[in-house]
Design a protein around this motif. Sequence first.
Motif, short mmCIF file in Angstrom:
data_model
loop_
_atom_site.label_atom_id
_atom_site.label_comp_id
_atom_site.label_asym_id
_atom_site.label_seq_id
_atom_site.Cartn_x
_atom_site.Cartn_y
_atom_site.Cartn_z
N GLU A 134 -20.72 -24.38 22.73
CA GLU A 134 -21.26 -24.09 24.13
C GLU A 134 -22.67 -24.13 24.22
O GLU A 134 -23.16 -24.68 25.09
CB GLU A 134 -20.85 -22.35 24.46
N LYS A 135 -23.25 -23.97 23.07
CA LYS A 135 -25.04 -23.90 23.06
C LYS A 135 -25.30 -25.54 23.10
O LYS A 135 -26.05 -26.11 23.71
CB LYS A 135 -25.68 -23.37 21.85
N ILE A 136 -24.41 -26.19 22.18
CA ILE A 136 -24.82 -27.78 22.09
C ILE A 136 -24.51 -28.33 23.50
O ILE A 136 -25.29 -29.29 24.02
CB ILE A 136 -23.90 -28.19 20.95
N PHE A 137 -23.27 -28.07 24.15
CA PHE A 137 -22.90 -28.61 25.41
C PHE A 137 -23.92 -28.40 26.42
O PHE A 137 -24.22 -29.35 27.24
CB PHE A 137 -21.54 -28.01 25.79
N ASN A 138 -24.30 -27.21 26.63
CA ASN A 138 -25.54 -26.88 27.57
C ASN A 138 -26.55 -27.54 27.19
O ASN A 138 -27.29 -28.08 28.22
CB ASN A 138 -25.92 -25.40 27.55
#
Length: 348
Positions: free
Chosen positions: A140-144
Motif C-alpha cells: 500500500e505504501k509503495i503503491f501510494n
Amino acid sequence: MWRRCCYSICIPILISLLSNNLIIAKATESTQVILLPSQIEDRTCSAPDPNLNEKPIIGILTHPGIGTFDAAHHHSMRYDKNVSYIAASYVKLAETGGARVIPLIYNEPDERLFQKLELVNGVIFTGGWAKEGLYYDIVEKIFNKVIEKNDAGEHFPVYAMCLGFEILSMIISHRRDILERFNSVYYASSLQFIENANIEGTLFQRFSPELLKKISTDCLVLQNHQFGISPDTFQASPSLSSFFYILTTSADKDGKTYVSTIRSKRYPVTAFQWHPEKNAFEWGSSEIPHSEDAIQVTQHAANYLVSEARKSLNRPSHEEVLSHLIYNYKLTYSGYRGRGNDEAYIFT
C-alpha cells in the motif's frame, strides 16, 4: 530455300538471345549491391530518443517466505517473516524486455526501501499468499508513492500479478473482504475480452490479430489462485470501476467467471489475475502452457512492461545502481520435485 532455312534457324536463335538478355537484365536489377563499411559515406548511427530511458530498471517487491515449496528442510522458513524471496521468473520477465532488476526487500527499513524505489523506473508486485500484516502495508505504501510520482508528472508503471492483482483491488476498493473464492489453482485458461474492450495502449495492442484470437480460444495463460473478483462485484465497487477498465475475464474449473486483466484509466498500472511470467520460465506443472503462442504471450508482456518503464525519465547514476542490482544475489534451484518455483532469490 536458303532464305526459308535462314529464317527457321536465325529467328529462334534471336529470340533465345533476347530472352537471355532480358533474364540477365532482370537479374542485374534485382541483385543487391553490397557496400563495405569503408564505402558508406554516412556511417553515423541515429541518436537515441532523449525522451526514452534505454537503461530501465524494474523494482520487484520480495514476498515473505522462501518460495521453494518442495524443500522439506526449508519448511519452517517458508512462512518465516524474516525471510523473503522473489521467484526468478519475475526477474527473467523484466530482463526479457531489456531491463535490469533491483529487489525491494519488503521487511527492510522503510527508509532504505524507499531509497531503492528512487532508483527504479517501475515496480512489479508478484504472486504469493500474504494478504495482511507488514506485506500488505508495504504494498500500500509503495503503491501510494507510485501514484504520487505519476501525479507529479513522472511516468512510473506498475505490473501487479495474481496476489498483486488481489491486493491492489483491496487497496483501491478500501475493502479487505472484496475477494471471492474461485477454483483456479494450477489451471490453464483462455482470456475472454469484454465486449468493445479498448486494447489501445495496453499489452494486447502488441498482439497480432491471430494471437488475439488464439488467446480467447486456446489455453495460453496459467491461472493459479483461490481468490478473485467477479465482474459484478468489480462493477459494484465505485472505486474499482472508476480506477480500472476491465479488459478480460476468465472462467475457473467450475465455470465461475472472474476478472482476469485490468488496466488503470489514468495511470500506467496493469494488473493480471493470471501469470504472464510462467509460460517461458517455469516448469513445475503440466498445466503451464509452453507452446510457441504461449511463449509469445510472455514475450509481449515483458516488452510491454519495459516499454512503459522506458518512458520514465528517472535516471540515477551508474554508481548508485550497481550495489543494489539482483546480480549481487545468488539463485536457489528448487525444481527437483517439479513443484513451486523452479528458481528463487532468497533474502535473509
